[in-house]
Design an enzyme around this catalytic site. Structure first.
Site, PDB file in Angstrom:
ATOM      1  N   ASP A  61      -2.156 -93.154  43.448  1.00  0.00           N
ATOM      2  CA  ASP A  61      -1.800 -93.616  42.113  1.00  0.00           C
ATOM      3  C   ASP A  61      -1.134 -94.995  42.183  1.00  0.00           C
ATOM      4  O   ASP A  61      -0.341 -95.268  43.091  1.00  0.00           O
ATOM      5  CB  ASP A  61      -0.848 -92.596  41.478  1.00  0.00           C
ATOM      6  CG  ASP A  61      -0.651 -92.822  39.996  1.00  0.00           C
ATOM      7  OD1 ASP A  61      -1.581 -93.325  39.333  1.00  0.00           O
ATOM      8  OD2 ASP A  61       0.442 -92.491  39.480  1.00  0.00           O
TER       9      ASP A  61
ATOM     10  N   GLY B 128       7.390 -92.076  31.583  1.00  0.00           N
ATOM     11  CA  GLY B 128       8.678 -91.444  31.321  1.00  0.00           C
ATOM     12  C   GLY B 128       8.693 -90.792  29.954  1.00  0.00           C
ATOM     13  O   GLY B 128       7.660 -90.492  29.363  1.00  0.00           O
TER      14      GLY B 128
ATOM     15  N   HIS C 282      -2.289 -92.242  31.103  1.00  0.00           N
ATOM     16  CA  HIS C 282      -1.022 -92.227  31.834  1.00  0.00           C
ATOM     17  C   HIS C 282       0.094 -91.939  30.833  1.00  0.00           C
ATOM     18  O   HIS C 282       0.021 -92.333  29.678  1.00  0.00           O
ATOM     19  CB  HIS C 282      -0.782 -93.580  32.506  1.00  0.00           C
ATOM     20  CG  HIS C 282      -1.662 -93.830  33.684  1.00  0.00           C
ATOM     21  ND1 HIS C 282      -1.248 -94.519  34.795  1.00  0.00           N
ATOM     22  CD2 HIS C 282      -2.947 -93.458  33.944  1.00  0.00           C
ATOM     23  CE1 HIS C 282      -2.233 -94.587  35.677  1.00  0.00           C
ATOM     24  NE2 HIS C 282      -3.273 -93.951  35.171  1.00  0.00           N
ATOM     25  N   GLY C 283       1.138 -91.250  31.307  1.00  0.00           N
ATOM     26  CA  GLY C 283       2.259 -90.971  30.430  1.00  0.00           C
ATOM     27  C   GLY C 283       2.107 -89.682  29.645  1.00  0.00           C
ATOM     28  O   GLY C 283       2.323 -89.656  28.433  1.00  0.00           O
TER      29      GLY C 283
ATOM     30  N   SER D 275       3.972 -87.000  29.958  1.00  0.00           N
ATOM     31  CA  SER D 275       5.273 -86.396  29.665  1.00  0.00           C
ATOM     32  C   SER D 275       5.767 -86.803  28.280  1.00  0.00           C
ATOM     33  O   SER D 275       5.758 -87.983  27.926  1.00  0.00           O
ATOM     34  CB  SER D 275       6.308 -86.825  30.718  1.00  0.00           C
ATOM     35  OG  SER D 275       5.974 -86.320  31.987  1.00  0.00           O
TER      36      SER D 275
ATOM     37  N   ASN E 112      -2.028 -88.023  33.523  1.00  0.00           N
ATOM     38  CA  ASN E 112      -0.987 -88.082  34.547  1.00  0.00           C
ATOM     39  C   ASN E 112       0.323 -87.488  34.032  1.00  0.00           C
ATOM     40  O   ASN E 112       0.756 -87.806  32.917  1.00  0.00           O
ATOM     41  CB  ASN E 112      -0.741 -89.534  34.964  1.00  0.00           C
ATOM     42  CG  ASN E 112      -1.894 -90.124  35.738  1.00  0.00           C
ATOM     43  OD1 ASN E 112      -3.014 -89.626  35.705  1.00  0.00           O
ATOM     44  ND2 ASN E 112      -1.628 -91.217  36.449  1.00  0.00           N
ATOM     45  N   VAL E 113       0.945 -86.674  34.863  1.00  0.00           N
ATOM     46  CA  VAL E 113       2.223 -86.048  34.518  1.00  0.00           C
ATOM     47  C   VAL E 113       3.177 -86.240  35.691  1.00  0.00           C
ATOM     48  O   VAL E 113       2.850 -85.894  36.823  1.00  0.00           O
ATOM     49  CB  VAL E 113       2.067 -84.548  34.217  1.00  0.00           C
ATOM     50  CG1 VAL E 113       3.430 -83.933  33.893  1.00  0.00           C
ATOM     51  CG2 VAL E 113       1.100 -84.322  33.066  1.00  0.00           C
TER      52      VAL E 113
ATOM     53  N   THR F  88       7.233 -87.228  34.907  1.00  0.00           N
ATOM     54  CA  THR F  88       8.648 -87.145  34.558  1.00  0.00           C
ATOM     55  C   THR F  88       9.104 -85.753  34.154  1.00  0.00           C
ATOM     56  O   THR F  88      10.181 -85.297  34.573  1.00  0.00           O
ATOM     57  CB  THR F  88       8.980 -88.151  33.435  1.00  0.00           C
ATOM     58  OG1 THR F  88       8.552 -89.451  33.845  1.00  0.00           O
ATOM     59  CG2 THR F  88      10.461 -88.180  33.152  1.00  0.00           C
TER      60      THR F  88
END
Length: 278
Positions: A81, A179, A206-207, A209, A228-229, A231
């Site tokens: 990544d 985040g 991406h992001g 969370s 993508n996970v 945080t």
């Protein structure tokens, strides 16, 4: 079984679901991700960021993931990544990663295309698939990931980029953050739809969370195949540890780490089910 990430995402694209790419940093995060994938009978992507290379033995990490994948009943991919250095990408390819992400989003489009095309040619010779990014994500709370300026992806630029580089999947910036969000999330699904119409490769978000469930579900229907996970999984583990040591006296590290892994698994399960439309 260890499989090429492209294979996992092409099936997700065909069947309109998304696969969780969990950022990992140690044995417990990897084991948690694999265990949840097996329990849910869903594929999973194990993602190691270039920024963790100073603290993770990359060759040993790859061998460990490959050993778990060999025993696993579900498809598992091993992904590099947010890599910025060609040397890191070559290192990951040599030790068996099944996909790599070259992040050239800090460059202008022309230079990003030039560099990404070079990486793609190298990776494809080794049978490794490639993710790239145009646009960038701002940095939210509780993240140790890269901070961008929040530039959103232009659909025409996305089309030109994919055609020129030959990448296998594309990270689209539509307003998510690395985040947790500061304030109300502002996700541009209309832009995602235009990007989806402009390119044929699987799209990556991406992001994951903190992104509302209904936004995730709509994004999957609009072409997002990999999410993508990082945080939220980290926060679950750290919160557990904080509470653990507030309540207990000295215990053995093996107990702490085993229970920390258990604390991460429900969070991962939530995401796997959400992405799979369960």
């Amino acid at each position: 079984m260890l499989v090429n990430t492209k294979e996992i995402l092409q099936r997700a694209q065909q069947e309109k679901y998304a696969v969780a790419a969990f950022n990992v940093y140690n044995l417990e995060t990897v084991q948690a991700a694999v265990r949840v994938a097996e329990q849910e009978n869903q594929p999973v992507i194990i993602a190691l960021g270039e920024r963790y290379f100073p603290t993770v033995d990359v060759e040993g990490f790859a061998a460990f993931v490959q050993a778990l994948a060999t025993k696993s009943s579900v498809p598992i991919a091993l992904h590099l990544d947010h890599a910025y250095e060609k040397e890191s990408i070559i290192r990951a390819i040599r030790c068996g990663f099944t996909s790599v992400m070259f992040d050239g989003s800090n460059y202008d489009l022309e230079e990003n295309i030039r560099l990404t095309k070079e990486i793609t040619e190298i990776a494809h010779m080794a049978g490794v698939s490639v993710e790239a990014e145009i646009g960038s994500l701002a940095k939210g709370d509780f993240s140790d990931e890269e901070e961008g300026d929040g530039t959103l992806t232009d659909p025409q630029s996305a089309k030109d980029f994919v055609n020129a580089t030959g990448v296998d999947f594309l990270a689209a910036a539509i307003g998510t953050v690395h985040g947790m969000y500061k304030g109300e999330p502002k996700i541009d699904l209309a832009l995602l739809e235009k990007i989806h119409q402009a390119v044929t490769v699987p799209l990556v978000l991406h992001g994951g969370s903190g992104t509302p469930d209904d936004i995730i579900k709509q994004a999957v229907q609009l072409g997002i195949c990999k999410i993508n996970v990082n945080t939220e999984v980290s926060m679950a583990a750290v919160s557990y540890l904080q509470n653990y040591f507030d309540d207990k006296t000295m215990v053995h590290l093996s107990t702490v780490m085993a229970e920390t892994q258990q604390a991460m698994e429900p969070v991962m399960t939530k995401f796997v089910r959400l992405f799979a439309n369960k």
